[in-house]
Structure formats: structure tokens, C-alpha cells
Design a protein around this motif. Structure first.
Motif, mmCIF file in Angstrom:
data_model
loop_
_atom_site.group_PDB
_atom_site.id
_atom_site.type_symbol
_atom_site.label_atom_id
_atom_site.label_comp_id
_atom_site.label_asym_id
_atom_site.label_seq_id
_atom_site.Cartn_x
_atom_site.Cartn_y
_atom_site.Cartn_z
ATOM 1 N N VAL A 62 0.224 -0.880 0.177
ATOM 2 C CA VAL A 62 0.181 0.180 0.015
ATOM 3 C C VAL A 62 0.778 1.041 -0.111
ATOM 4 C CG1 VAL A 62 -0.221 0.031 2.185
ATOM 5 C CG2 VAL A 62 -1.673 1.490 0.626
ATOM 6 N N GLY A 63 2.021 1.364 0.590
ATOM 7 C CA GLY A 63 3.201 2.088 1.070
ATOM 8 C C GLY A 63 3.335 2.219 -0.959
ATOM 9 N N VAL A 64 4.026 1.193 -1.502
ATOM 10 C CA VAL A 64 4.421 1.287 -2.518
ATOM 11 C C VAL A 64 3.571 2.584 -4.079
ATOM 12 C CG1 VAL A 64 5.294 0.583 -4.639
ATOM 13 C CG2 VAL A 64 5.983 -0.492 -2.189
ATOM 14 N N GLY A 65 2.052 1.719 -4.020
ATOM 15 C CA GLY A 65 1.310 2.044 -4.495
ATOM 16 C C GLY A 65 1.088 3.694 -4.247
ATOM 17 N N ILE A 66 0.857 3.819 -2.800
ATOM 18 C CA ILE A 66 0.666 5.439 -2.545
ATOM 19 C C ILE A 66 1.697 6.185 -3.198
ATOM 20 C CG2 ILE A 66 0.172 7.155 -0.954
ATOM 21 C CD1 ILE A 66 -1.313 5.328 0.645
ATOM 22 N N SER A 67 3.217 5.563 -2.511
ATOM 23 C CA SER A 67 3.892 6.233 -2.935
ATOM 24 C C SER A 67 4.450 7.182 -4.758
ATOM 25 C CB SER A 67 5.271 6.004 -2.605
ATOM 26 O OG SER A 67 5.405 5.819 -1.728
ATOM 27 N N PHE A 68 3.751 5.947 -5.651
ATOM 28 C CA PHE A 68 4.242 5.662 -7.102
ATOM 29 C C PHE A 68 2.950 7.211 -7.204
ATOM 30 C CE2 PHE A 68 6.666 2.149 -7.866
ATOM 31 C CZ PHE A 68 7.844 2.667 -8.657
ATOM 32 N N GLU A 108 -8.112 1.698 -1.434
ATOM 33 C CA GLU A 108 -7.658 2.258 -0.770
ATOM 34 C C GLU A 108 -6.468 3.479 -1.285
ATOM 35 O OE1 GLU A 108 -5.109 0.250 2.828
ATOM 36 O OE2 GLU A 108 -4.611 -0.670 0.758
ATOM 37 N N VAL A 109 -5.520 3.202 -1.997
ATOM 38 C CA VAL A 109 -4.345 3.558 -2.816
ATOM 39 C C VAL A 109 -5.325 5.080 -3.581
ATOM 40 C CG1 VAL A 109 -2.437 3.850 -4.564
ATOM 41 C CG2 VAL A 109 -2.736 1.777 -2.826
ATOM 42 N N VAL A 110 -6.265 5.016 -4.471
ATOM 43 C CA VAL A 110 -6.845 6.189 -4.756
ATOM 44 C C VAL A 110 -6.761 7.298 -3.982
ATOM 45 C CG1 VAL A 110 -7.778 6.678 -6.633
ATOM 46 C CG2 VAL A 110 -6.498 4.745 -7.677
ATOM 47 N N LEU A 115 -6.730 12.173 -1.298
ATOM 48 C CA LEU A 115 -6.512 12.723 -0.060
ATOM 49 C C LEU A 115 -5.858 13.791 0.134
ATOM 50 C CD1 LEU A 115 -8.637 10.950 2.401
ATOM 51 C CD2 LEU A 115 -9.518 13.057 1.357
ATOM 52 N N LEU A 116 -4.352 12.967 0.127
ATOM 53 C CA LEU A 116 -2.871 13.742 0.426
ATOM 54 C C LEU A 116 -2.636 14.765 -0.882
ATOM 55 C CD1 LEU A 116 -0.397 13.207 2.366
ATOM 56 C CD2 LEU A 116 0.249 11.773 0.421
ATOM 57 N N ARG A 117 -3.186 14.410 -1.821
ATOM 58 C CA ARG A 117 -2.638 16.026 -2.314
ATOM 59 C C ARG A 117 -3.866 16.644 -1.633
ATOM 60 N NH1 ARG A 117 0.088 15.601 -7.033
ATOM 61 N NH2 ARG A 117 0.454 13.326 -7.686
ATOM 62 N N ARG A 118 -4.932 16.465 -1.715
ATOM 63 C CA ARG A 118 -5.958 17.815 -1.259
ATOM 64 C C ARG A 118 -5.033 18.935 -0.217
ATOM 65 N NH1 ARG A 118 -10.239 19.180 -2.647
ATOM 66 N NH2 ARG A 118 -10.786 17.594 -4.801
ATOM 67 N N LEU A 119 -5.404 17.573 0.582
ATOM 68 C CA LEU A 119 -4.321 18.429 1.911
ATOM 69 C C LEU A 119 -3.916 18.635 2.554
ATOM 70 C CD1 LEU A 119 -5.893 14.968 4.519
ATOM 71 C CD2 LEU A 119 -7.456 17.163 3.568
ATOM 72 N N VAL A 120 -2.578 18.623 1.744
ATOM 73 C CA VAL A 120 -1.118 19.403 1.137
ATOM 74 C C VAL A 120 -1.372 20.128 -0.309
ATOM 75 C CG1 VAL A 120 0.992 18.650 1.994
ATOM 76 C CG2 VAL A 120 -0.657 17.669 3.484
ATOM 77 N N ARG A 121 -1.335 20.587 -0.534
ATOM 78 C CA ARG A 121 -1.202 21.472 -1.829
ATOM 79 C C ARG A 121 -0.257 21.755 -2.308
ATOM 80 N NH1 ARG A 121 -6.715 21.960 -4.065
ATOM 81 N NH2 ARG A 121 -8.499 21.473 -2.701
ATOM 82 N N ARG A 122 0.704 22.539 -1.363
ATOM 83 C CA ARG A 122 2.041 22.671 -1.643
ATOM 84 C C ARG A 122 3.146 22.063 -0.684
ATOM 85 N NH1 ARG A 122 1.567 29.754 -1.350
ATOM 86 N NH2 ARG A 122 0.927 28.646 0.947
ATOM 87 N N GLY A 123 4.293 22.239 -1.381
ATOM 88 C CA GLY A 123 5.653 21.399 -0.796
ATOM 89 C C GLY A 123 5.371 20.513 -0.458
ATOM 90 N N SER A 124 6.531 19.817 0.635
ATOM 91 C CA SER A 124 6.196 18.010 0.658
ATOM 92 C C SER A 124 5.166 18.097 2.123
ATOM 93 C CB SER A 124 7.629 17.521 1.356
ATOM 94 O OG SER A 124 7.659 16.140 1.867
#
Length: 533
Positions: A62-68, A108-110, A115-124
């Protein structure tokens, strides 16, 4: 989306042209990498016995999928789907349950990526504590979907009973969450997060020592049964504090690997019956270690970013002040001084043609006053910003300080190239203030000036044989110099003893101005000495 997909491809392949040029072919290669990574992570879990066909202590895919998908774009979701289908153990699961499990894993991965892209819009997400918390929230929501869909699929397929469903859901959810919590920060830290630390030999040795300490303490804690395991948290936090997100994520990987290996091989404080409690204990241990290290690393990154912003702000203020000084110096030189010089000339001419001696005397007196005002205005303009510094550079401006001094000033070394104006102005004022203080307060007879350029800095040293005892307290000129040097990101030091003179040293960040080579200072092979009588 094309650029996002390319971001998932290894840079060496892109740089040497080993990948096809068409967009569809590149996306196919990228999805192939996702399949390989996802499937490889699943098989690694099976091989090390910490992942079973329906639940895992830590589910790394799951971590590999989210990272990619986060790094390369959502267009890589087919790779996750294919990788999960290949990783399923169809001999232990009904086909319907396996397909339902795959659907949950894909959602789960999608979902976590969106959510990660929406919650953290700028930077890492690793840049701030809030970013880490939002990343954790996105992961938890996504993994809850997989745990729910997967558990229901297995329940409907008669793989798990209703009584064991809550504990099974918990194990699934924690296992997927931890897999993402280990892999995603590691991938982000080493692919997207810039390394602002200079990896000197001492820093490499420190990193190696910290990782070795994590491995050794883990082995001692799990193998001997003694409470050495608690010491791992100290080393983890130190790794986050000293090495930032990259060091923290690497230390987390070592810690998790040791915990999993020892637990599944019947060793350590987390191996006990019933097995469900053993799994829960090691999962909570991994969660506490990972979240603590990531939050501290993010906190350090926040403070470093704040410090960099503050330093940049102070440097801009100094640059703006220097620019304003240069403007005032030009305005005084080109405006008021010229007008007063013309007025002095007219007064002198009028005095020569005056009708009476009394009138001539008054005009001559007026001419003298205007001449004195010109001299005072010239000194004022020089104090605001010396024109020789702008026109001829730092080396010649320092020679002018030596020439005007009442003491013997030995200019031992001068820079041979021009550097940026702010650095030159800062170095000039350090030398000017140091020479003035040595003459006025220390009664120095001899002063030595050394100014040289290093790779990215300007080093200024001023020594005198005066009375010593200089201090930076009470808002003195030296305190102002120290503040000015600090504002441009440099360092200022003072060494003095009563009766033994004073040593002032400043290191100022400076970029060379090679394009202005025609105006750089040139030195002879022997030291330049300017003795003022």
C-alpha cells in the motif's frame, strides 16, 4: 499528466535516452515499474512471514502504491491493480473474496493519494508537523476503506467469521496504515524532499553511527529480553533532529525491519500468546516509533525553514539599506555638492570684483563657509556610503581607510576579485569601525588588516596592539557590526585582553562577481602596507 508520469521514471533512464519517446509507451513503462514494485513488496512480505494471504503486521505494497501515484500521478493506477491481482494468493482465497480484496486495495491507494494531494497542496508533507498529521489522516482514511471492503469480502466468502471480524478489521487497518507510514515518508524524503544539509565526512560518520546504534539496540532489545528497546526511541529522535526527514525515515525502516524480523521468528518482547495480542503489540510499537520520529523531523524542518526565511528577510533589509545609502551618496554628490561648489565659485568671483574692501571680505568669508560646508557634506556622503567602494571595489576602499588613519595600518592581504555589493559593504564597515575604535579608544599604534575571499565567503581580520578590553555590550559600535554581519548570514567574533590588543574576525557569505573582472583588485606578491603618519 505526462510530466507526472515521467516523474515516476528513474532519472538515469531518462537522461541516457533508454526509454521510448511516445507518451503511451512511457506510461506503459511507468505502470510496469508500479507492478514490479507492488508485486515485489507483497512477495517480500510473504517471504519474511509477516504478511499472510488475508492480513499482515505491516502491508508494504500500500505504501508503494501511494508513493507511485503521489509522485508519478493518478494515471499509474492500472499498475496498482495489476500488481495486486498478481500478488493475491488464489490457493488460499476464493476468487470472489480475492477480487473484492483487490478492489478495496485499489480504492485505498487512490483515495489516500487524492486526499494527500488535497490536504497538502504545497511542498512536501514532511515539511511541517501539520503536513505529517494530514498525511497520516489521508492514509488512515484510505486504509479504512481497504480494511472494510476486504473484511466484508472475506466474511461473505466465509474466510473469516462474524466473531473475529472486528479484530480482523483492526489488524488489516493497522497493517496497511503502517505499511504506508513506513514506505510513503521514505519515498517522499528521498525523491522529493530537498537535502539542505551538507553531507561532510563527520555527518556521514554520524549518520552511520546512528543507524548502527538503531540496529544494535534493536537486536539487544529483541534478543536479550532486557529493556534496551526503550533506548531506540532516543536514537530515533536524535536521527530526526540531526539528519532531518531522510535520516528519520531511514532509521524508521531499520527499526521496523528489526521489529518484524524478530517478532515473526519468535523472538523479542512482542512475541507471546495469543497471536492477535502479539501482532497488536508490535503494530503499536512501530506506530509510536514512526510517528514520533516523523513529527520531530517535521518540527525541525519547520524551524529550519523559519530560520532561512528570517535570514533571507534580514539580508534583504541590509541590501535595501545599502542601496538607499548608495542612492543618498549619489544624490548628495551629484546635487547638493555641485550646487555648493558652483556657489563657492560665484562668491569667489564676486569678491574679486567687489566695489569695496568690506564687501570683498564678507564675500570671501561666505566663500570659506560654503567651502567648509562642501567638505562636511563630502564627509557625510562618504560616511553614508563611500563612493570609492562602489567605483573601485573593496580593495581600494580599504587602502583609503589605511591612508586616512593616524596609526600605522598594515594591509597584509586584500581580495583579488570583486564580490557582491552587500558583502563588500559589510566588510568595509567592519574594517572601518575596527580601525576607528583601535585609534580612538585603544590608543593603538599599529593595526593589521587581512581580507581574503574563500570559496563562498569573505574573511575579514583586524588586529591591533592597543589597550584591549573591547566589549560588544551596551549598544556599542561592535555590537552593531555583529548584528550587521549576522543579518547577512555571517559570523562575527571578538578576542581581546587588557593590555594585549584586540582581534576582530568576520566571515561574510559572498558570491564572486567574475563578470566585473576589470574592476577587481590586484595585489602584488608582497603584502600591501599603508603607513599613515
Amino acid at each position: 499528466m505526462k510530466g507526472a508520469v515521467l516523474a515516476a521514471l528513474p532519472a538515469p533512464l531518462l537522461s541516457v535516452g533508454l526509454l521510448p519517446r511516445s507518451r503511451s509507451a512511457r506510461r506503459l513503462v511507468a505502470n510496469g515499474l508500479v507492478v514490479a514494485g507492488y508485486y515485489g513488496a507483497a512477495k517480500l512480505g510473504y517471504a519474511l512471514s509477516f504478511a499472510g494471504p488475508v492480513a499482515a503486521i505491516v502491508w508494504l505494497p500500500v505504501g508503494v502504491g501511494i508513493s507511485f501515484l503521489y509522485i508519478g500521478g493518478l494515471g499509474l493506477w492500472p499498475g496498482v491493480l495489476v500488481g495486486d491481482l498478481l500478488a493475491n494468493n488464489y490457493s488460499a482465497l476464493p476468487w470472489g473474496a480475492a477480487l473484492g480484496q483487490t478492489c478495496g486495495n485499489l480504492l485505498e491507494v487512490v483515495t489516500a493519494t487524492l486526499l494527500l494531494r488535497r490536504l497538502v497542496r504545497r511542498g512536501s508533507p514532511l515539511d511541517t508537523v501539520s503536513g505529517v498529521c494530514r498525511m497520516l489522516a489521508a492514509i488512515c482514511v484510505g486504509t479504512a476503506i481497504s480494511a472494510t471492503v476486504g473484511s466484508l469480502s472475506l466474511f461473505l466468502g466465509h474466510v473469516v467469521s462474524a466473531a473475529s471480524l472486528p479484530g480482523f478489521w483492526r489488524t488489516w487497518w493497522l497493517g496497511d496504515t503502517l505499511g504506508a507510514l513506513v514506505v510513503v515518508p521514505f519515498a517522499l524524503a528521498w525523491s522529493l524532499h530537498p537535502s539542505r544539509r551538507q553531507w561532510t565526512t563527520s555527518r556521514v560518520l554520524e549518520a552511520t553511527s546512528l543507524l548502527t546504534a538503531v540496529a544494535v539496540l534493536s537486536m539487544l532489545g529483541f534478543r536479550t529480553g532486557r529493556p534496551y528497546l526503550y533506548l531506540i526511541f532516543g536514537v530515533l529522535l536524535w536521527s530526526a533532529l540531526r539528519l532531518g526527514p531522510r535520516g528519520a525515515t531511514l532509521a524508521i525502516v531499520v527499526t521496523v525491519a528489526s521489529a518484524l524480523w524478530n517478532t515473526v521468528h519468535d523472538s523479542g518482547p512482542f512475541y507471546f500468546h495469543p497471536i492477535s495480542q502479539s501482532v497488536l503489540a508490535v503494530q503499536l510499537y512501530i506506530a509510536a516509533a514512526a510517528i514520533s520520529a516523523l513529527c520531530l523531523a517535521a518540527l525541525v524542518a519547520e524551524r529550519e525553514a523559519y530560520a532561512r526565511g528570517l535570514a533571507s528577510s534580514r539580508a534583504r533589509i541590509v541590501e535595501a539599506a545599502d542601496a538607499e545609502r548608495r542612492r543618498l551618496e549619489r544624490d548628495l554628490h551629484d546635487g547638493a555638492q555641485h550646487r555648493l561648489t558652483a556657489l563657492a565659485y560665484f562668491l569667489a568671483t564676486s569678491a574679486q570684483h567687489a566695489a569695496s574692501d568690506q564687501t570683498a571680505a564678507l564675500l570671501e568669508r561666505a566663500e570659506a563657509e560654503v567651502t567648509l560646508a562642501i567638505d562636511e557634506l563630502r564627509e557625510l556622503a562618504h560616511g553614508i556610503h563611500p563612493s570609492v567602494l562602489t567605483d573601485l571595489g573593496l580593495a581600494n576602499a580599504l587602502r583609503s581607510i589605511a591612508a586616512r588613519s593616524s596609526a600605522n595600518v598594515h594591509v597584509v592581504e586584500l581580495p583579488t576579485v570583486r564580490v557582491e555589493p552587500t558583502a563588500e559593504a559589510t566588510a568595509y564597515y567592519v574594517v572601518a569601525e575596527a580601525v576607528t575604535n583601535a585609534q580612538r579608544y585603544a590608543d593603538a599604534s599599529t593595526i593589521f588588516i587581512r581580507v581574503k575571499t574563500d570559496a563562498n565567503s569573505l574573511r575579514v581580520e583586524v588586529d591591533d596592539d592597543g589597550a584591549g578590553g573591547a566589549s560588544m555590550k551596551g549598544g556599542s559600535g561592535l555590537q552593531g557590526l555583529s548584528d550587521r554581519v549576522d543579518a547577512v548570514g555571517g559570523s562575527f567574533s571578538l578576542r581581546t585582553e587588557p593590555g594585549r590588543g584586540t582581534h576582530i574576525e568576520a566571515v561574510i557569505p559572498a558570491a564572486r562577481m567574475e563578470s566585473r573582472a576589470g574592476s577587481t583588485a590586484s595585489l602584488s606578491d608582497r603584502p600591501v602596507v599603508a603607513d599613515a603618519s
